[in-house]
Design an enzyme around this catalytic site. Sequence first.
Site, mmCIF file in Angstrom:
data_model
loop_
_atom_site.group_PDB
_atom_site.id
_atom_site.type_symbol
_atom_site.label_atom_id
_atom_site.label_comp_id
_atom_site.label_asym_id
_atom_site.label_seq_id
_atom_site.Cartn_x
_atom_site.Cartn_y
_atom_site.Cartn_z
ATOM 1 N N GLU A 149 0.852 -1.193 0.000
ATOM 2 C CA GLU A 149 0.000 0.000 0.000
ATOM 3 C C GLU A 149 0.889 1.246 0.000
ATOM 4 O O GLU A 149 1.855 1.281 0.746
ATOM 5 C CB GLU A 149 -0.926 0.037 1.216
ATOM 6 C CG GLU A 149 -2.016 1.090 1.036
ATOM 7 C CD GLU A 149 -3.003 1.155 2.210
ATOM 8 O OE1 GLU A 149 -2.652 0.741 3.326
ATOM 9 O OE2 GLU A 149 -4.111 1.647 1.978
ATOM 10 N N GLY A 284 3.268 1.829 10.766
ATOM 11 C CA GLY A 284 3.618 0.878 11.813
ATOM 12 C C GLY A 284 3.094 -0.514 11.546
ATOM 13 O O GLY A 284 3.678 -1.501 11.991
ATOM 14 N N ALA A 285 1.984 -0.602 10.809
ATOM 15 C CA ALA A 285 1.366 -1.896 10.551
ATOM 16 C C ALA A 285 0.533 -1.806 9.280
ATOM 17 O O ALA A 285 0.123 -0.716 8.877
ATOM 18 C CB ALA A 285 0.477 -2.295 11.719
ATOM 19 N N GLU A 287 -2.573 -3.852 6.832
ATOM 20 C CA GLU A 287 -3.669 -4.818 6.912
ATOM 21 C C GLU A 287 -3.750 -5.808 5.755
ATOM 22 O O GLU A 287 -4.841 -6.104 5.268
ATOM 23 C CB GLU A 287 -4.990 -4.052 7.013
ATOM 24 C CG GLU A 287 -5.386 -3.241 5.746
ATOM 25 C CD GLU A 287 -4.887 -1.812 5.724
ATOM 26 O OE1 GLU A 287 -3.919 -1.502 6.440
ATOM 27 O OE2 GLU A 287 -5.453 -1.003 4.978
ATOM 28 N N GLU A 321 -5.998 -2.821 12.696
ATOM 29 C CA GLU A 321 -5.714 -3.624 11.499
ATOM 30 C C GLU A 321 -6.790 -4.682 11.270
ATOM 31 O O GLU A 321 -7.160 -4.968 10.133
ATOM 32 C CB GLU A 321 -4.334 -4.279 11.612
ATOM 33 C CG GLU A 321 -3.172 -3.286 11.744
ATOM 34 C CD GLU A 321 -3.133 -2.247 10.642
ATOM 35 O OE1 GLU A 321 -3.604 -2.517 9.527
ATOM 36 O OE2 GLU A 321 -2.632 -1.129 10.909
ATOM 37 N N HIS A 324 -9.773 -3.489 9.495
ATOM 38 C CA HIS A 324 -9.565 -3.418 8.044
ATOM 39 C C HIS A 324 -9.906 -4.725 7.331
ATOM 40 O O HIS A 324 -10.111 -4.721 6.116
ATOM 41 C CB HIS A 324 -8.103 -3.095 7.730
ATOM 42 C CG HIS A 324 -7.741 -1.647 7.833
ATOM 43 N ND1 HIS A 324 -8.480 -0.654 7.260
ATOM 44 C CD2 HIS A 324 -6.686 -1.033 8.427
ATOM 45 C CE1 HIS A 324 -7.885 0.522 7.496
ATOM 46 N NE2 HIS A 324 -6.806 0.311 8.209
ATOM 47 N N GLU A 343 -9.400 4.333 6.626
ATOM 48 C CA GLU A 343 -8.568 4.717 7.768
ATOM 49 C C GLU A 343 -9.345 5.416 8.883
ATOM 50 O O GLU A 343 -9.103 5.162 10.050
ATOM 51 C CB GLU A 343 -7.401 5.585 7.297
ATOM 52 C CG GLU A 343 -6.455 4.850 6.346
ATOM 53 C CD GLU A 343 -5.885 3.567 6.931
ATOM 54 O OE1 GLU A 343 -6.020 3.326 8.144
ATOM 55 O OE2 GLU A 343 -5.311 2.776 6.153
HETATM 56 ZN ZN LIG Z 1 -5.298 1.618 8.770
#
Ligand SMILES: [Zn+2]
Length: 864
Positions: A149, A284-285, A287, A321, A324, A343
């Site tokens: 992404e 940081g992360a 999905e 996450e 998502h 988001e």
């Molecule tokens: Zn997100």
Amino acid sequence: MKSSALLLGILLAWLSQGASAAADRIVLPADIVPLHYEVAVAPDAAALNFTGSVKIDIEVRQATSRIELNAADLTFSHAALSGVAQEPQVAFDASEETATLAFAAPIAPGRYVLSIDYAGKINNNAAGLFYLDYDAAGGKKRALFTQFENSDARRFVPCWDEPARKATFTLTVTVPSDEMAVSNTPVASSETMAGGSKRVRFAETPKMSSYLLFFGLGDFERISRTVDGVDIGVITKRGDTAQGQYALDAATQILPYYEDYFGTKYPLPKLDLVAAPGLSQFFGAMENWGAIFFFERDLLLDPKISTEDDRQGVFLTVAHEMAHMWSGDLVTMDWWDGIWLNEGFASWMENKATDRFNPAWNVWLGAIGSKERAMRVDSRAGTHPIVQPIHDVLQANEAFDTITYSKGMSVIRMLENYVGDDAWRAGMRTYVQKYAYANAVTDDLWAEIEKSSTVPVTEIAHDFTLQEGVPLIRVAALPHAISLTQDRFAVDDSGKAPTAWRVPVVEKALGGKGEWRELVSRDKPAVITLANGAVPIVNAGQAGYFRTLYDKTLSARLAAHFRALAPIDQLGLLNDERALGYAGYEPMTDSLALIGRARAGMNPQVLSDVAGQIAALDVLYRDLRGRAALRAYGLRVLRPLFTKVGWNAKPGEDANTALLRSDLLAALNQLDDPQVIAAARSRFAAFVNNPASLTGDLRSSVLDIVAAHADAASWEQLHSLAKSAPSSLEKRQFYLLLGQAHDRALAQHALDLALGDEAPVTMRPALIRSVAEYFPDMAFEFAVAHAEAINAMLEPDSRNEFIPGLANVSHDPAMIAKLDAYAGAHIPATARQMTVKVEASVVYAAMVRDKRLPEVDAWLKRHR
Ligand SMILES: [Zn+2]
């Protein structure tokens, strides 16, 4: 995606001037539809490259002699179309990141298989397929991961790399037989090959967007649990699984909650949470469907070093996450202009789910801080509407910002509060069911909510998502009543144009039972009958996205009853008074007087906010004569609060008191409190002899204070601790400490370290950012001088934002010209949103120093 960066961009005002979005988008021709990708990849981790082949089932809808798809940093060795004897001519466009296959004769409409053999690179930062190196018991190890992404799947496989081009994927990888390969779906087959490798084939994915595909490879271990028939796993480097237990427990709680909330079963047979050593300047992360990627800090807890903030952060990030998996993965925005649907929604849902399982954390009070950050950006130059035209991939990068996440979250919370939980959830359920495995635009959501709601919601939603800015509700006392009128809150000329919103406002009288709900707009003020002398609380519960400006009479009445307000309303009042004071809507003194009403024993999140406000004022006072008086006042307010919580946790203490202790120590550290510095130094001396003497929160606070006030000897001590740290989590902690020194020469050492090869590569930019928190001008100038080397360490998504972002806490007006010069030379004109935002921030800080701090000086003199 969950952002990790402190400084997230915002978009240029011109973006909001209503360009017709769809017409301006740079997208691939729609005449060809990808249906299924059969991808096979063989990485060579040592050589940092890979070979791949892909067979794509496509449907040609209109006769064409050209097939255009996305590809970046890939070379093709062979391309062919089923049923077409002639090999096509391939041309790459590096700036558009496309490959065009040209055929001599038009291809008739129908189904085909497009086959491409290709090769690509393994990157040193989180874009496409990338590596992370780390120290393990047996020496250096290398793990591989992907990050796609918003638009980097094209670095891994030639594809239609746009969110609306959903297709199914089957991935096969050839990898070393002693390593674990992970993807979105379970392993369907694994076959041993010659030469110590194996060929792993993963099950076919559901229909999904290309940016959600994932592949990870390394010396991993997995712990797991089956919940509702779903195999939930946490995957870590070998030896770290115990640190993933907390996240596994969290995921186990959250999955059934979401299945119920969305009214839709989790659509895959397994869900992995994958921990990776290192960090990114951008996120940081991520999905990926069925295989969520996390940098370790956002997933693992090490009892030695992790703080209460880390613990709550892991739960929130896992909840974000996992939300998502439905909102984003199952139902995806049609194009990047709808990224807020992903988001904002996940940011709201992370709080809702976390609050459900950890009510004592009071996460909605914490979410007020997030709303506050959004309002700060949204009230000055450079803001943009939540839903904004996105022209191309560069602009999509910049849309992952505070407005998208935090304003998005706040507006959803306000609308849910307005229509009611049940109606909102009913609308969400039909929305997810209707658009599952497909794409939606924002209005599709409003349409479903509208159907389940008893009150109209679309118009209000449009007011808050299609136009930028922060509404201001002015409240005036009338005989036996109050009046509410709507205006706009802004700290600069960005708010000059009158803007109308239909603002849902909840009011209460202090101590009263009932509440009023009004829709206040520019042409429809509200008058509410109220007993004389009653204390009105406007935006009671603080779910509304607006600022409240009370007239003098009401403001004084509220201040006098401050301690009787609910904690969330205390927070709301503190934040509004601060913002209104800084911007000149009312005297700064109202805000200072309110801060002075803080008392030990009040809600810890409210007191944390007070500590933060004093520390922020101290930052603004840098190099000014009045700073000593502010510090004396700050210590007078904060020391009694700290005395009450003390250095050491008491048995049975609640989680948020631990957070308050850290926040008070951070503020006292900022104020250079000699008592706190001395006490931290003696704890550090004991820690050097016996590292077990400090753990978790206290360890983090003590190290922060020692690092900030380090001399050359203690800085070197921290440096050697960084070099010898056994885990990447600990390494990260120590290296970032090196950048926090308030001594200019030591800060320079830290900058120099960031250019060397000693620190792990993904920590080097973070080290520069750490210096920028205290020395923004110095860090910025250093980065400009070494721009090429520094940008090479960053993923492409961060390159236009990182260096300008370093200047964010500068208050030097001369910085504007420097930012302009850097952006002019290094950043494409369509990607300068971060620069605009930082410039607005610098101008604002300079204005507050110039215009407001003298008021503070005068008030401090009177209240010595
Ligand atoms: Zn997100």
